[in-house]
Design a protein around this motif. Structure first.
Motif, PDB file in Angstrom:
ATOM      1  N   PRO A  36     -20.654 -51.471 137.581  1.00 27.33           N
ATOM      2  CA  PRO A  36     -21.918 -51.328 136.849  1.00 27.33           C
ATOM      3  C   PRO A  36     -21.655 -51.111 135.360  1.00 27.33           C
ATOM      4  CG  PRO A  36     -21.905 -49.955 138.831  1.00 27.33           C
ATOM      5  CD  PRO A  36     -20.505 -50.460 138.639  1.00 27.33           C
ATOM      6  N   GLN A  37     -22.514 -51.689 134.531  1.00 25.17           N
ATOM      7  CA  GLN A  37     -22.399 -51.494 133.098  1.00 25.17           C
ATOM      8  C   GLN A  37     -23.739 -51.829 132.454  1.00 25.17           C
ATOM      9  OE1 GLN A  37     -19.418 -54.676 132.037  1.00 25.17           O
ATOM     10  NE2 GLN A  37     -21.039 -55.313 130.640  1.00 25.17           N
ATOM     11  N   GLY A  38     -23.930 -51.390 131.202  1.00 23.13           N
ATOM     12  CA  GLY A  38     -25.171 -51.731 130.504  1.00 23.13           C
ATOM     13  C   GLY A  38     -25.173 -51.186 129.090  1.00 23.13           C
ATOM     14  N   GLY A  39     -26.109 -51.680 128.299  1.00 25.26           N
ATOM     15  CA  GLY A  39     -26.186 -51.324 126.893  1.00 25.26           C
ATOM     16  C   GLY A  39     -26.719 -49.924 126.649  1.00 25.26           C
ATOM     17  N   ILE A  40     -26.335 -49.374 125.514  1.00 28.34           N
ATOM     18  CA  ILE A  40     -26.841 -48.081 125.065  1.00 28.34           C
ATOM     19  C   ILE A  40     -28.040 -48.336 124.167  1.00 28.34           C
ATOM     20  CG2 ILE A  40     -26.307 -45.965 123.779  1.00 28.34           C
ATOM     21  CD1 ILE A  40     -23.362 -46.414 124.470  1.00 28.34           C
ATOM     22  N   ASP A  41     -29.188 -47.801 124.527  1.00 31.39           N
ATOM     23  CA  ASP A  41     -30.402 -47.988 123.734  1.00 31.39           C
ATOM     24  C   ASP A  41     -30.385 -47.114 122.490  1.00 31.39           C
ATOM     25  OD1 ASP A  41     -31.328 -49.809 125.590  1.00 31.39           O
ATOM     26  OD2 ASP A  41     -32.544 -48.328 126.679  1.00 31.39           O
ATOM     27  N   ARG A  42     -31.166 -47.501 121.517  1.00 29.15           N
ATOM     28  CA  ARG A  42     -31.270 -46.719 120.290  1.00 29.15           C
ATOM     29  C   ARG A  42     -31.727 -45.292 120.612  1.00 29.15           C
ATOM     30  NH1 ARG A  42     -31.238 -48.509 115.253  1.00 29.15           N
ATOM     31  NH2 ARG A  42     -31.601 -50.651 115.984  1.00 29.15           N
ATOM     32  N   GLY A  43     -31.017 -44.302 120.080  1.00 29.56           N
ATOM     33  CA  GLY A  43     -31.364 -42.908 120.316  1.00 29.56           C
ATOM     34  C   GLY A  43     -30.704 -42.288 121.531  1.00 29.56           C
ATOM     35  N   GLU A  44     -30.040 -43.090 122.371  1.00 28.69           N
ATOM     36  CA  GLU A  44     -29.352 -42.581 123.552  1.00 28.69           C
ATOM     37  C   GLU A  44     -27.923 -42.180 123.221  1.00 28.69           C
ATOM     38  OE1 GLU A  44     -30.821 -44.435 127.753  1.00 28.69           O
ATOM     39  OE2 GLU A  44     -29.586 -45.745 126.500  1.00 28.69           O
ATOM     40  N   THR A  45     -27.421 -41.168 123.901  1.00 31.78           N
ATOM     41  CA  THR A  45     -25.997 -40.888 123.895  1.00 31.78           C
ATOM     42  C   THR A  45     -25.344 -41.755 124.973  1.00 31.78           C
ATOM     43  OG1 THR A  45     -26.141 -39.145 125.558  1.00 31.78           O
ATOM     44  CG2 THR A  45     -26.463 -38.497 123.231  1.00 31.78           C
ATOM     45  N   PRO A  46     -24.019 -41.962 124.913  1.00 31.61           N
ATOM     46  CA  PRO A  46     -23.365 -42.711 125.992  1.00 31.61           C
ATOM     47  C   PRO A  46     -23.617 -42.098 127.371  1.00 31.61           C
ATOM     48  CG  PRO A  46     -21.889 -42.568 124.108  1.00 31.61           C
ATOM     49  CD  PRO A  46     -23.081 -41.690 123.789  1.00 31.61           C
ATOM     50  N   GLU A  47     -23.614 -40.779 127.467  1.00 32.02           N
ATOM     51  CA  GLU A  47     -23.838 -40.152 128.769  1.00 32.02           C
ATOM     52  C   GLU A  47     -25.251 -40.411 129.275  1.00 32.02           C
ATOM     53  OE1 GLU A  47     -23.877 -35.637 130.574  1.00 32.02           O
ATOM     54  OE2 GLU A  47     -22.179 -36.249 129.307  1.00 32.02           O
ATOM     55  N   GLN A  48     -26.246 -40.331 128.397  1.00 34.23           N
ATOM     56  CA  GLN A  48     -27.622 -40.627 128.814  1.00 34.23           C
ATOM     57  C   GLN A  48     -27.743 -42.076 129.280  1.00 34.23           C
ATOM     58  OE1 GLN A  48     -29.551 -39.542 125.148  1.00 34.23           O
ATOM     59  NE2 GLN A  48     -30.132 -37.502 125.882  1.00 34.23           N
ATOM     60  N   ALA A  49     -27.112 -42.993 128.553  1.00 39.94           N
ATOM     61  CA  ALA A  49     -27.144 -44.398 128.945  1.00 39.94           C
ATOM     62  C   ALA A  49     -26.446 -44.603 130.288  1.00 39.94           C
ATOM     63  CB  ALA A  49     -26.486 -45.250 127.872  1.00 39.94           C
ATOM     64  N   MET A  50     -25.356 -43.875 130.515  1.00 39.26           N
ATOM     65  CA  MET A  50     -24.631 -44.001 131.778  1.00 39.26           C
ATOM     66  C   MET A  50     -25.522 -43.615 132.949  1.00 39.26           C
ATOM     67  SD  MET A  50     -23.079 -41.883 134.218  1.00 39.26           S
ATOM     68  CE  MET A  50     -22.579 -40.388 133.374  1.00 39.26           C
ATOM     69  N   TYR A  51     -26.228 -42.486 132.847  1.00 34.73           N
ATOM     70  CA  TYR A  51     -27.100 -42.056 133.941  1.00 34.73           C
ATOM     71  C   TYR A  51     -28.251 -43.031 134.156  1.00 34.73           C
ATOM     72  CZ  TYR A  51     -24.844 -37.488 134.492  1.00 34.73           C
ATOM     73  OH  TYR A  51     -23.956 -36.481 134.760  1.00 34.73           O
ATOM     74  N   ARG A  52     -28.802 -43.594 133.071  1.00 30.60           N
ATOM     75  CA  ARG A  52     -29.889 -44.569 133.213  1.00 30.60           C
ATOM     76  C   ARG A  52     -29.394 -45.831 133.913  1.00 30.60           C
ATOM     77  NH1 ARG A  52     -30.675 -48.690 130.276  1.00 30.60           N
ATOM     78  NH2 ARG A  52     -29.518 -47.876 128.473  1.00 30.60           N
ATOM     79  N   GLU A  53     -28.238 -46.341 133.469  1.00 26.59           N
ATOM     80  CA  GLU A  53     -27.693 -47.543 134.088  1.00 26.59           C
ATOM     81  C   GLU A  53     -27.297 -47.285 135.543  1.00 26.59           C
ATOM     82  OE1 GLU A  53     -27.556 -50.587 133.069  1.00 26.59           O
ATOM     83  OE2 GLU A  53     -28.274 -50.262 131.021  1.00 26.59           O
ATOM     84  N   LEU A  54     -26.793 -46.099 135.823  1.00 28.13           N
ATOM     85  CA  LEU A  54     -26.413 -45.740 137.191  1.00 28.13           C
ATOM     86  C   LEU A  54     -27.617 -45.874 138.127  1.00 28.13           C
ATOM     87  CD1 LEU A  54     -24.037 -44.495 138.923  1.00 28.13           C
ATOM     88  CD2 LEU A  54     -25.142 -42.284 138.505  1.00 28.13           C
ATOM     89  N   HIS A  55     -28.775 -45.420 137.666  1.00 28.64           N
ATOM     90  CA  HIS A  55     -29.971 -45.531 138.501  1.00 28.64           C
ATOM     91  C   HIS A  55     -30.483 -46.957 138.551  1.00 28.64           C
ATOM     92  CE1 HIS A  55     -34.369 -45.367 139.309  1.00 28.64           C
ATOM     93  NE2 HIS A  55     -33.918 -44.652 140.309  1.00 28.64           N
ATOM     94  N   GLU A  56     -30.528 -47.637 137.413  1.00 25.71           N
ATOM     95  CA  GLU A  56     -31.077 -48.985 137.380  1.00 25.71           C
ATOM     96  C   GLU A  56     -30.262 -49.969 138.214  1.00 25.71           C
ATOM     97  OE1 GLU A  56     -31.421 -50.179 133.320  1.00 25.71           O
ATOM     98  OE2 GLU A  56     -33.055 -48.766 132.869  1.00 25.71           O
ATOM     99  N   GLU A  57     -28.945 -49.826 138.207  1.00 24.58           N
ATOM    100  CA  GLU A  57     -28.105 -50.822 138.866  1.00 24.58           C
ATOM    101  C   GLU A  57     -27.729 -50.465 140.293  1.00 24.58           C
ATOM    102  OE1 GLU A  57     -24.912 -52.408 136.630  1.00 24.58           O
ATOM    103  OE2 GLU A  57     -26.199 -52.902 134.914  1.00 24.58           O
ATOM    104  N   VAL A  58     -27.561 -49.165 140.599  1.00 26.96           N
ATOM    105  CA  VAL A  58     -27.155 -48.810 141.963  1.00 26.96           C
ATOM    106  C   VAL A  58     -28.033 -47.728 142.591  1.00 26.96           C
ATOM    107  CG1 VAL A  58     -24.779 -49.512 141.562  1.00 26.96           C
ATOM    108  CG2 VAL A  58     -25.405 -47.146 141.175  1.00 26.96           C
ATOM    109  N   GLY A  59     -29.101 -47.306 141.908  1.00 28.61           N
ATOM    110  CA  GLY A  59     -30.087 -46.423 142.521  1.00 28.61           C
ATOM    111  C   GLY A  59     -29.721 -44.959 142.608  1.00 28.61           C
TER     112      GLY A  59
END
Length: 220
Positions: A36-59
């Motif tokens: 799983p991987q994905g972009g970091i949105d404006r205003g996100e930290t890498p950790e916040q982006a990681m948790y968002r992508e974790l849910h979006e891609e694998v639930g």
């Protein structure tokens, strides 16, 4: 959101189970497999982006995992022009990634490839840590090798070996059957590695398309 050199900030996720096997996903409408991987949105930290992508891609939710480690610096790969949209050529160069090593602390039936209406994967499996790089899209292989090698120090000593599976060796460490969370076989026209699991309808309105476009990045 690109940096001055034309790289888009991104996160990659290596998810471990209790046997130090990793989540290995088959990209939808493609024969390539990846983490799983994905972009970091404006205003996100890498950790916040990681948790968002974790849910979006694998639930998975934050409470389903624990962070074991992350790469110290950005790891970069360049994307060939043929994978870049015409309007992004000239200023988009590729991705720079922070990679996270996570451990699943919940049951793996929490994994869900259809957590959103735009799934990234149509099959998944648990695989030995040293994954087969020959099924990863070519321009990402160097980053995968760097991320796996840097994060391997946090695995138990018995798993700390740099042995990428290639060709016929690909079957080593594969489970004997499909994951129980995904019953049903793949269509006869789809070839999956032994032990791969298949989600029969990740998104009903998706139709097969030219696999050359599967790994097209999504530059801003």
């Amino acid at each position: 959101m690109l940096d001055r050199e034309g790289f888009r900030p991104n996160v990659g996720i290596i998810l471990l189970n209790q046997r130090n096997q990793v989540f290995w996903g088959k990209r939808i409408r493609s024969h390539s497999w990846q983490f799983p991987q994905g972009g970091i949105d404006r205003g996100e930290t890498p950790e916040q982006a990681m948790y968002r992508e974790l849910h979006e891609e694998v639930g998975l939710m934050p409470e389903h995992v624990s962070i074991v480690a992350r790469t110290r610096d950005w790891l970069r790969y360049e994307v060939p022009d043929r994978f870049i949209r015409r309007d992004a050529r000239g200023h988009y160069k590729g991705q720079k990634q922070i990679w996270y090593l996570l451990r699943l602390v919940a049951q793996d039936w929490h994994l869900n490839l259809r957590a959103t209406s735009h799934p990234e994967f149509d099959a998944w499996r648990w695989h030995d840590y040293w994954v087969p790089l020959d099924v990863v899209v070519e321009f990402k292989r160097g980053v995968y090798e760097m991320a796996l090698t840097e994060l391997a120090r946090y695995l138990p000593r018995t798993e700390h070996r740099n042995r990428y599976l290639r060709g016929a060796g690909r079957q080593r460490g594969m489970d004997d059957g499909p994951h129980p969370a995904y019953s049903g076989g793949a269509p006869p026209c789809m070839e999956l590695p032994p032990g791969a699991s298949f989600d029969p309808d990740p998104q009903g309105d998706l139709r097969a398309s030219d696999s050359n476009h599967v790994d097209t990045p999504r530059p801003l």
